[in-house]
Design a protein around this motif. Structure first.
Motif, mmCIF file in Angstrom:
data_model
loop_
_atom_site.group_PDB
_atom_site.id
_atom_site.type_symbol
_atom_site.label_atom_id
_atom_site.label_comp_id
_atom_site.label_asym_id
_atom_site.label_seq_id
_atom_site.Cartn_x
_atom_site.Cartn_y
_atom_site.Cartn_z
ATOM 1 N N ALA A 204 -9.759 7.080 -6.478
ATOM 2 C CA ALA A 204 -9.840 5.999 -5.491
ATOM 3 C C ALA A 204 -8.498 5.283 -5.377
ATOM 4 O O ALA A 204 -8.051 4.941 -4.273
ATOM 5 C CB ALA A 204 -10.942 5.018 -5.875
ATOM 6 N N HIS A 205 -7.838 5.081 -6.504
ATOM 7 C CA HIS A 205 -6.514 4.456 -6.506
ATOM 8 C C HIS A 205 -5.510 5.328 -5.742
ATOM 9 O O HIS A 205 -4.722 4.818 -4.938
ATOM 10 C CB HIS A 205 -6.049 4.218 -7.941
ATOM 11 N N LEU A 206 -5.543 6.625 -5.999
ATOM 12 C CA LEU A 206 -4.626 7.537 -5.306
ATOM 13 C C LEU A 206 -4.863 7.520 -3.800
ATOM 14 O O LEU A 206 -3.907 7.469 -3.011
ATOM 15 C CB LEU A 206 -4.802 8.969 -5.822
ATOM 16 N N VAL A 207 -6.115 7.570 -3.409
ATOM 17 C CA VAL A 207 -6.444 7.594 -1.983
ATOM 18 C C VAL A 207 -6.005 6.287 -1.317
ATOM 19 O O VAL A 207 -5.478 6.316 -0.198
ATOM 20 C CB VAL A 207 -7.961 7.842 -1.780
ATOM 21 N N SER A 208 -6.158 5.182 -2.003
ATOM 22 C CA SER A 208 -5.774 3.899 -1.409
ATOM 23 C C SER A 208 -4.265 3.753 -1.271
ATOM 24 O O SER A 208 -3.804 2.921 -0.495
ATOM 25 C CB SER A 208 -6.347 2.734 -2.231
ATOM 26 N N HIS A 209 -3.521 4.560 -2.021
ATOM 27 C CA HIS A 209 -2.057 4.506 -1.956
ATOM 28 C C HIS A 209 -1.455 5.769 -1.303
ATOM 29 O O HIS A 209 -0.289 6.073 -1.500
ATOM 30 C CB HIS A 209 -1.457 4.307 -3.345
ATOM 31 N N TRP A 210 -2.254 6.502 -0.585
ATOM 32 C CA TRP A 210 -1.796 7.744 0.057
ATOM 33 C C TRP A 210 -1.038 7.415 1.324
ATOM 34 O O TRP A 210 -1.426 6.487 2.015
ATOM 35 C CB TRP A 210 -3.005 8.612 0.397
ATOM 36 N N PRO A 211 -0.008 8.032 1.765
ATOM 37 C CA PRO A 211 0.726 9.070 1.029
ATOM 38 C C PRO A 211 1.641 8.430 -0.016
ATOM 39 O O PRO A 211 2.055 7.293 0.119
ATOM 40 C CB PRO A 211 1.535 9.749 2.114
ATOM 41 N N PHE A 212 1.925 9.221 -1.036
ATOM 42 C CA PHE A 212 2.742 8.721 -2.125
ATOM 43 C C PHE A 212 4.160 8.425 -1.656
ATOM 44 O O PHE A 212 4.746 9.203 -0.934
ATOM 45 C CB PHE A 212 2.795 9.745 -3.281
ATOM 46 N N GLY A 213 4.666 7.296 -2.072
ATOM 47 C CA GLY A 213 6.054 6.956 -1.775
ATOM 48 C C GLY A 213 6.320 6.554 -0.337
ATOM 49 O O GLY A 213 7.463 6.395 0.059
ATOM 50 N N ALA A 214 5.307 6.399 0.473
ATOM 51 C CA ALA A 214 5.540 6.044 1.886
ATOM 52 C C ALA A 214 5.589 4.543 2.060
ATOM 53 O O ALA A 214 5.242 3.781 1.263
ATOM 54 C CB ALA A 214 4.422 6.610 2.749
#
Length: 116
Positions: free
Chosen positions: A106-116
Motif C-alpha cells: 500500500a505504501h509503494l502504491v501510494s508513492h508510485w511512480p518511484f522517484g517522480a
C-alpha cells in the motif's frame, strides 16, 4: 495382508492452521519475490539470499520446500501439544508477515511512480 506396526495410527491430517500456514507462506514468498524484483527490498535471510541469487525459481522452491518439510514433520507429530502449538504459532507469524507485506505494498502504491 497384515500391515506392519509402524503404520498403525499413522495418518496425515492437515488442520485449518496448517493450511493457513501453507497459504500464508506462499503469499510471503510471492510478496518477497515481487519486492526483490522491483528492487525495493533486500533479502535479509542469508539462506534465502543465496537461493535468490541463484534464481527466483530456486528462491521460491527453497522457501516452499523448507516450510512444507517442517510442517510435514509437525503434522506427523500432531498428537504432541507442542506440535499443534508450533503450527498455530507459525500461522500467526506468517499472518503478521503478510499483513506487513500488504502495508508495504500500500505504501509503494501510494508513492508510485518511484522517484517522480
Amino acid at each position: 495382508m497384515q500391515v506392519g506396526s509402524w503404520t498403525q495410527g499413522a495418518s496425515f491430517y492437515m488442520s485449518p492452521a496448517s493450511v493457513a500456514l501453507l497459504m500464508l507462506n506462499l503469499l510471503d514468498g510471492l510478496f518477497t519475490l515481487l519486492f526483490l524484483q522491483l528492487g525495493v527490498a533486500e533479502e535479509l535471510n542469508p539462506v534465502m539470499r543465496v537461493a535468490y541469487e541463484q534464481s527466483p525459481l530456486v528462491f521460491m522452491f527453497s522457501k516452499l520446500l523448507i516450510v512444507n518439510a517442517g510442517l510435514c514433520l509437525l503434522c506427523l507429530h500432531r498428537k504432541l501439544k507442542a506440535s499443534r502449538f508450533a503450527i498455530r504459532a507459525g500461522a500467526v507469524v506468517y499472518a503478521i508477515i503478510v499483513v506487513y507485506h500488504l502495508a508495504f505494498l500500500a505504501h509503494l502504491v501510494s508513492h508510485w511512480p518511484f522517484g517522480a
